[in-house]
Write an enzyme that holds these catalytic residues in place. Sequence first.
Site, PDB file in Angstrom:
ATOM      1  N   TYR A 127     -17.377  31.083  45.726  1.00  0.00           N
ATOM      2  CA  TYR A 127     -16.575  29.988  45.156  1.00  0.00           C
ATOM      3  C   TYR A 127     -15.508  30.465  44.184  1.00  0.00           C
ATOM      4  O   TYR A 127     -14.424  29.889  44.107  1.00  0.00           O
ATOM      5  CB  TYR A 127     -17.491  29.005  44.415  1.00  0.00           C
ATOM      6  CG  TYR A 127     -18.383  28.158  45.297  1.00  0.00           C
ATOM      7  CD1 TYR A 127     -18.337  28.249  46.685  1.00  0.00           C
ATOM      8  CD2 TYR A 127     -19.281  27.258  44.726  1.00  0.00           C
ATOM      9  CE1 TYR A 127     -19.169  27.469  47.478  1.00  0.00           C
ATOM     10  CE2 TYR A 127     -20.115  26.471  45.506  1.00  0.00           C
ATOM     11  CZ  TYR A 127     -20.050  26.588  46.889  1.00  0.00           C
ATOM     12  OH  TYR A 127     -20.863  25.820  47.660  1.00  0.00           O
ATOM     13  N   ASN A 136       0.861  11.927   5.141  1.00  0.00           N
ATOM     14  CA  ASN A 136       0.283  11.152   6.238  1.00  0.00           C
ATOM     15  C   ASN A 136       0.975  11.580   7.523  1.00  0.00           C
ATOM     16  O   ASN A 136       2.208  11.585   7.599  1.00  0.00           O
ATOM     17  CB  ASN A 136       0.491   9.655   6.025  1.00  0.00           C
ATOM     18  CG  ASN A 136      -0.704   8.972   5.381  1.00  0.00           C
ATOM     19  OD1 ASN A 136      -0.766   7.755   5.321  1.00  0.00           O
ATOM     20  ND2 ASN A 136      -1.664   9.739   4.912  1.00  0.00           N
ATOM     21  N   PHE A 152      -1.595   7.365  11.954  1.00  0.00           N
ATOM     22  CA  PHE A 152      -1.953   8.724  11.531  1.00  0.00           C
ATOM     23  C   PHE A 152      -3.265   9.213  12.151  1.00  0.00           C
ATOM     24  O   PHE A 152      -3.660  10.350  11.962  1.00  0.00           O
ATOM     25  CB  PHE A 152      -2.115   8.773  10.005  1.00  0.00           C
ATOM     26  CG  PHE A 152      -2.982   7.656   9.466  1.00  0.00           C
ATOM     27  CD1 PHE A 152      -4.321   7.554   9.810  1.00  0.00           C
ATOM     28  CD2 PHE A 152      -2.454   6.693   8.629  1.00  0.00           C
ATOM     29  CE1 PHE A 152      -5.109   6.530   9.341  1.00  0.00           C
ATOM     30  CE2 PHE A 152      -3.238   5.650   8.143  1.00  0.00           C
ATOM     31  CZ  PHE A 152      -4.577   5.578   8.505  1.00  0.00           C
ATOM     32  N   HIS A 184      -4.414  16.180  -3.076  1.00  0.00           N
ATOM     33  CA  HIS A 184      -4.846  16.301  -1.682  1.00  0.00           C
ATOM     34  C   HIS A 184      -4.744  17.737  -1.152  1.00  0.00           C
ATOM     35  O   HIS A 184      -5.149  18.014  -0.022  1.00  0.00           O
ATOM     36  CB  HIS A 184      -4.030  15.366  -0.789  1.00  0.00           C
ATOM     37  CG  HIS A 184      -4.442  13.920  -0.912  1.00  0.00           C
ATOM     38  ND1 HIS A 184      -4.309  13.210  -2.070  1.00  0.00           N
ATOM     39  CD2 HIS A 184      -4.995  13.072  -0.007  1.00  0.00           C
ATOM     40  CE1 HIS A 184      -4.748  11.972  -1.891  1.00  0.00           C
ATOM     41  NE2 HIS A 184      -5.182  11.868  -0.642  1.00  0.00           N
ATOM     42  N   TYR A 194       0.819  -1.212   0.000  1.00  0.00           N
ATOM     43  CA  TYR A 194       0.000   0.000   0.000  1.00  0.00           C
ATOM     44  C   TYR A 194       0.855   1.265   0.000  1.00  0.00           C
ATOM     45  O   TYR A 194       1.775   1.426   0.793  1.00  0.00           O
ATOM     46  CB  TYR A 194      -0.932   0.033   1.223  1.00  0.00           C
ATOM     47  CG  TYR A 194      -1.691   1.339   1.317  1.00  0.00           C
ATOM     48  CD1 TYR A 194      -2.758   1.609   0.458  1.00  0.00           C
ATOM     49  CD2 TYR A 194      -1.310   2.336   2.210  1.00  0.00           C
ATOM     50  CE1 TYR A 194      -3.439   2.814   0.512  1.00  0.00           C
ATOM     51  CE2 TYR A 194      -1.983   3.550   2.269  1.00  0.00           C
ATOM     52  CZ  TYR A 194      -3.039   3.782   1.410  1.00  0.00           C
ATOM     53  OH  TYR A 194      -3.692   4.986   1.453  1.00  0.00           O
ATOM     54  N   ARG A 238     -12.626  31.369  46.709  1.00  0.00           N
ATOM     55  CA  ARG A 238     -12.050  30.360  47.603  1.00  0.00           C
ATOM     56  C   ARG A 238     -11.812  29.015  46.915  1.00  0.00           C
ATOM     57  O   ARG A 238     -11.061  28.182  47.429  1.00  0.00           O
ATOM     58  CB  ARG A 238     -12.905  30.198  48.855  1.00  0.00           C
ATOM     59  CG  ARG A 238     -14.277  29.618  48.682  1.00  0.00           C
ATOM     60  CD  ARG A 238     -14.921  29.481  50.064  1.00  0.00           C
ATOM     61  NE  ARG A 238     -16.361  29.526  50.026  1.00  0.00           N
ATOM     62  CZ  ARG A 238     -17.136  28.520  50.408  1.00  0.00           C
ATOM     63  NH1 ARG A 238     -16.613  27.404  50.854  1.00  0.00           N
ATOM     64  NH2 ARG A 238     -18.453  28.647  50.354  1.00  0.00           N
TER      65      ARG A 238
END
Length: 496
Positions: free
Chosen positions: A278, A194, A326, A82, A52, A281
């Site tokens: 709150y 990749n 990836f 791409h 591949y 503190r």
Amino acid sequence: MFKYGVDTLTTDKVIAISNGKLKGIINNEAKERIISCRKKVETITKNNKAVYGINTGFGPLCDVQISPEETNQLQTNLLITHAVGVGENINKHISKIMMICKVHALCQGFSGVRLKLIERIIYFIENDLLPTVPKQGSVGASGDLAPLSHLFLPLIGEGEFWIDKKIVPAKEVLSNHDMEPLELHAKEGLGLINGTQFILAHTIVGLKKMEYLLDLSDVSGAMSIEGYKGSASPFKEELHKIRPFKGSLKVAERMRMLFENSQNITSHEDCERVQDPYSMRCIPQVHGASRNAFYHLQELAEIEMNSVTDNPIVLSETEAISGGNFHGQPLAMALDYCSIAASELGNIADRRCYLLLEGKYGLPRLLTKSGGLNSGFMIPQYTTAALVTENKSLCFPPSADSIPTSLGQEDHVSMGSISGRQFNEILENLEKILAIELMYAAQALEFRRPNTFSTIIEKNHTIIREKVDKLEDDRLLKDDINNMIQLVKTQKLIVK
């Protein structure tokens, strides 16, 4: 010297390389790995067995075998097809960090690219030849395909560079540097695009910024408590040792440091007030939880920046594993967690702003003695409220979503690129919120004089007053707010 592919990369080292304070080199050990892996790829290309990305098509076309004569064209086609990112370009500093991280991964000797190719990328880094990269278009699996394609188009003479503030065609820039475009060989296009370097670069930039903002949040919180005449007792070590979260312990320790030798704190130790709200503190618990998220993301980021995240991974002349290194999920989920953490720092800061406006415990309402004719600091809290709500909307976790791509071959994706971008947007809003809280707190401190504060708070009050005067009567506050934002962005305020 930093030895790519051999030494351990950290956030600070990446930033140092990008700023030119640390030089990255390829030593002999890394060169041997790169050359050895390249030979394995060349052996594979001569065989008939389909591997591949080396002699097959990509994604759903992985079952189409490519002839040895066409393998180079295959890699060039990959890069061009791409490069489909859209939107504004990312900050060029992020482009540089992407290249640094990619070089470090390629130099580990599992990607099969030529040494010549890596040396060209290093030349780009060292000469500030930074490619333009659109910010949108990556789904964060199969790597950051679109951004990385744009990042490396200039290697083949396509795409564009930033030259100062101008965008210049890559061919023109290469010509000016007496360089010819490179021809990609087998596996090289895939090795380049990749990977998770877009997600990772956004993570690194965000972590570096958040590290300062965590400390600054403690400072702004301490200054607000001083202005409010709040109590220092919630920060005692004994309290936090019996619930010893790392972040809480750290914040409580810092708060004690920020109140050290404060005359103002001790001036009201015997008052009748039992407890503070709150947002004052519970600073160790809230800021500390955000620190815990920061620690987690930092740990994962340093694993990622020393990993190989392209595909396939070349192990021998006969084995190239097509796996999923990836996939951006390990960073994506932690980025979303850290986005919530950063957002909460702004949320609690806004609450402290509100308390300082109420007119309690000796403070005038809206922090002005001439209320009515003057609105004082009423309206900047509208801005913090808006920014807090914007951050809440940015906390939707992109990693909780997945849309299949590549005809279902990539059927689960991380969307981590969006997580990285949102994380940095939240941090930019946090800078603005803290800037306004610090402006409020500095005004509140004026009403506690002649009491004095810790050395670090006194120094910060002086720094603020050099940029923003005490508010007596209403004036245009836009410039004051912008000056405060610049103090925060340039990290001029003292935090340690």
